[in-house]
Design a protein around this motif. Structure first.
Motif, PDB file in Angstrom:
ATOM      1  N   TRP A  22       0.737  -1.369  -0.154  1.00  0.00           N
ATOM      2  CA  TRP A  22       0.048  -0.022   0.117  1.00  0.00           C
ATOM      3  C   TRP A  22       0.964   1.286   0.091  1.00  0.00           C
ATOM      4  CZ3 TRP A  22      -4.533   0.132  -1.618  1.00  0.00           C
ATOM      5  CH2 TRP A  22      -5.597  -0.868  -1.581  1.00  0.00           C
ATOM      6  N   LEU A  23       1.812   1.228   0.554  1.00  0.00           N
ATOM      7  CA  LEU A  23       2.986   2.368   0.506  1.00  0.00           C
ATOM      8  C   LEU A  23       3.462   2.358  -0.721  1.00  0.00           C
ATOM      9  CD1 LEU A  23       4.793   1.895   4.003  1.00  0.00           C
ATOM     10  CD2 LEU A  23       3.093   3.688   3.438  1.00  0.00           C
ATOM     11  N   ILE A  24       3.820   1.581  -1.471  1.00  0.00           N
ATOM     12  CA  ILE A  24       4.462   1.573  -2.798  1.00  0.00           C
ATOM     13  C   ILE A  24       3.260   2.213  -3.729  1.00  0.00           C
ATOM     14  CG2 ILE A  24       4.975   0.307  -4.633  1.00  0.00           C
ATOM     15  CD1 ILE A  24       6.870  -1.249  -2.612  1.00  0.00           C
ATOM     16  N   VAL A  25       1.996   1.735  -3.477  1.00  0.00           N
ATOM     17  CA  VAL A  25       0.954   2.324  -4.478  1.00  0.00           C
ATOM     18  C   VAL A  25       0.583   3.693  -4.029  1.00  0.00           C
ATOM     19  CG1 VAL A  25      -1.498   2.243  -4.905  1.00  0.00           C
ATOM     20  CG2 VAL A  25      -0.398   0.101  -4.901  1.00  0.00           C
ATOM     21  N   GLY A  26       0.624   4.170  -2.808  1.00  0.00           N
ATOM     22  CA  GLY A  26       0.705   5.465  -2.483  1.00  0.00           C
ATOM     23  C   GLY A  26       1.726   6.319  -3.061  1.00  0.00           C
ATOM     24  N   ALA A  27       2.993   5.791  -3.129  1.00  0.00           N
ATOM     25  CA  ALA A  27       3.965   6.652  -3.494  1.00  0.00           C
ATOM     26  C   ALA A  27       4.123   6.836  -5.047  1.00  0.00           C
ATOM     27  CB  ALA A  27       5.410   5.995  -3.131  1.00  0.00           C
ATOM     28  N   CYS A  28       3.565   5.663  -5.690  1.00  0.00           N
ATOM     29  CA  CYS A  28       3.436   5.685  -7.197  1.00  0.00           C
ATOM     30  C   CYS A  28       2.515   6.752  -7.648  1.00  0.00           C
ATOM     31  CB  CYS A  28       3.145   4.424  -7.846  1.00  0.00           C
ATOM     32  SG  CYS A  28       4.359   3.141  -7.617  1.00  0.00           S
ATOM     33  N   LEU A  29       1.122   6.777  -6.733  1.00  0.00           N
ATOM     34  CA  LEU A  29       0.189   7.808  -6.982  1.00  0.00           C
ATOM     35  C   LEU A  29       0.618   9.124  -6.841  1.00  0.00           C
ATOM     36  CD1 LEU A  29      -2.799   5.774  -5.740  1.00  0.00           C
ATOM     37  CD2 LEU A  29      -2.421   5.998  -8.095  1.00  0.00           C
ATOM     38  N   THR A  30       1.428   9.353  -5.902  1.00  0.00           N
ATOM     39  CA  THR A  30       1.795  10.562  -5.781  1.00  0.00           C
ATOM     40  C   THR A  30       2.850  11.068  -6.847  1.00  0.00           C
ATOM     41  OG1 THR A  30       1.938  10.392  -3.148  1.00  0.00           O
ATOM     42  CG2 THR A  30       3.108  12.113  -3.847  1.00  0.00           C
ATOM     43  N   GLU A  31       3.608  10.195  -7.258  1.00  0.00           N
ATOM     44  CA  GLU A  31       4.788  10.511  -8.283  1.00  0.00           C
ATOM     45  C   GLU A  31       3.802  10.763  -9.568  1.00  0.00           C
ATOM     46  OE1 GLU A  31       7.987  11.391  -8.256  1.00  0.00           O
ATOM     47  OE2 GLU A  31       7.861  10.880  -6.070  1.00  0.00           O
ATOM     48  N   VAL A  32       2.837   9.923  -9.848  1.00  0.00           N
ATOM     49  CA  VAL A  32       2.373  10.330 -11.066  1.00  0.00           C
ATOM     50  C   VAL A  32       1.499  11.431 -10.983  1.00  0.00           C
ATOM     51  CG1 VAL A  32       0.142   9.546 -12.362  1.00  0.00           C
ATOM     52  CG2 VAL A  32       1.706   7.794 -11.574  1.00  0.00           C
ATOM     53  N   ALA A  33       0.813  11.807  -9.751  1.00  0.00           N
ATOM     54  CA  ALA A  33       0.358  13.315  -9.803  1.00  0.00           C
ATOM     55  C   ALA A  33       1.425  14.263  -9.830  1.00  0.00           C
ATOM     56  CB  ALA A  33      -0.496  13.329  -8.325  1.00  0.00           C
ATOM     57  N   CYS A  34       2.437  14.330  -9.441  1.00  0.00           N
ATOM     58  CA  CYS A  34       3.443  15.282  -9.377  1.00  0.00           C
ATOM     59  C   CYS A  34       4.016  15.261 -10.997  1.00  0.00           C
ATOM     60  CB  CYS A  34       4.645  15.051  -8.472  1.00  0.00           C
ATOM     61  SG  CYS A  34       4.183  15.192  -6.842  1.00  0.00           S
ATOM     62  N   LEU A  35       4.088  14.523 -11.512  1.00  0.00           N
ATOM     63  CA  LEU A  35       4.525  14.156 -12.864  1.00  0.00           C
ATOM     64  C   LEU A  35       3.443  14.956 -13.735  1.00  0.00           C
ATOM     65  CD1 LEU A  35       6.707  13.315 -14.835  1.00  0.00           C
ATOM     66  CD2 LEU A  35       5.442  11.186 -15.218  1.00  0.00           C
ATOM     67  N   ALA A  36       2.186  14.773 -13.555  1.00  0.00           N
ATOM     68  CA  ALA A  36       1.249  15.231 -14.312  1.00  0.00           C
ATOM     69  C   ALA A  36       0.970  16.904 -14.277  1.00  0.00           C
ATOM     70  CB  ALA A  36      -0.289  14.749 -13.920  1.00  0.00           C
ATOM     71  N   VAL A  37       1.299  17.167 -12.867  1.00  0.00           N
ATOM     72  CA  VAL A  37       1.557  18.911 -12.702  1.00  0.00           C
ATOM     73  C   VAL A  37       2.647  19.508 -13.100  1.00  0.00           C
ATOM     74  CG1 VAL A  37       2.129  20.410 -10.999  1.00  0.00           C
ATOM     75  CG2 VAL A  37       0.420  18.676 -10.383  1.00  0.00           C
ATOM     76  N   ILE A  38       3.865  18.723 -13.369  1.00  0.00           N
ATOM     77  CA  ILE A  38       4.784  19.208 -14.078  1.00  0.00           C
ATOM     78  C   ILE A  38       4.596  19.228 -15.584  1.00  0.00           C
ATOM     79  CG2 ILE A  38       7.352  18.329 -14.915  1.00  0.00           C
ATOM     80  CD1 ILE A  38       7.767  17.290 -11.957  1.00  0.00           C
ATOM     81  N   PHE A  39       4.142  18.168 -16.215  1.00  0.00           N
ATOM     82  CA  PHE A  39       3.485  18.242 -17.650  1.00  0.00           C
ATOM     83  C   PHE A  39       2.637  19.322 -17.845  1.00  0.00           C
ATOM     84  CE2 PHE A  39       5.198  13.864 -18.187  1.00  0.00           C
ATOM     85  CZ  PHE A  39       5.972  14.193 -19.075  1.00  0.00           C
ATOM     86  N   LEU A  40       1.868  19.857 -16.892  1.00  0.00           N
ATOM     87  CA  LEU A  40       0.662  20.709 -17.069  1.00  0.00           C
ATOM     88  C   LEU A  40       1.552  22.064 -17.175  1.00  0.00           C
ATOM     89  CD1 LEU A  40      -2.233  19.573 -15.359  1.00  0.00           C
ATOM     90  CD2 LEU A  40      -2.093  19.789 -17.759  1.00  0.00           C
TER      91      LEU A  40
END
Length: 104
Positions: free
Chosen positions: A27-45
């Protein structure tokens, strides 16, 4: 409670603790992955695709994260291998002993 029942209880408790820790880790790995995907989406925007500096920063961050993630995966595989070796050594040390006692 006999000695074998006590050992079985200890083993079952230890295995339950390992399962809980493994589920928490997942669950911690899934949470970290979701956080990183959200940050990457913000960077692309927010990134300006025409600016070479933005592209350079994106490539550098991909290199750093890629190297870091591969190192973490390698460390996890190494720890898994070490754990398997220890468990195999424990299981082999108990073979051939009828009463569970070792000659010293």
């Amino acid at each position: 409670m006999t000695e074998n029942d006590r050992l079985d209880h200890i083993r079952n408790t230890a295995l339950d603790d390992v399962d809980k820790a493994k589920n928490l880790l997942k669950w911690l790995i899934v949470g970290a992955c979701l956080t990183e995907v959200a940050c990457l989406a913000v960077i692309f925007l927010l990134m300006d695709g025409d600016d070479p500096l933005h592209l350079l920063l994106l490539c550098n961050s991909a290199l750093v994260y890629g190297t870091l993630s591969m190192g973490l995966f390698a460390l996890g595989a190494y720890l898994n291998l070490c754990t398997q070796r220890i468990l195999k050594a424990i299981s082999l040390s108990g073979e051939g002993d009828d009463d569970g006692q070792h000659e010293g």
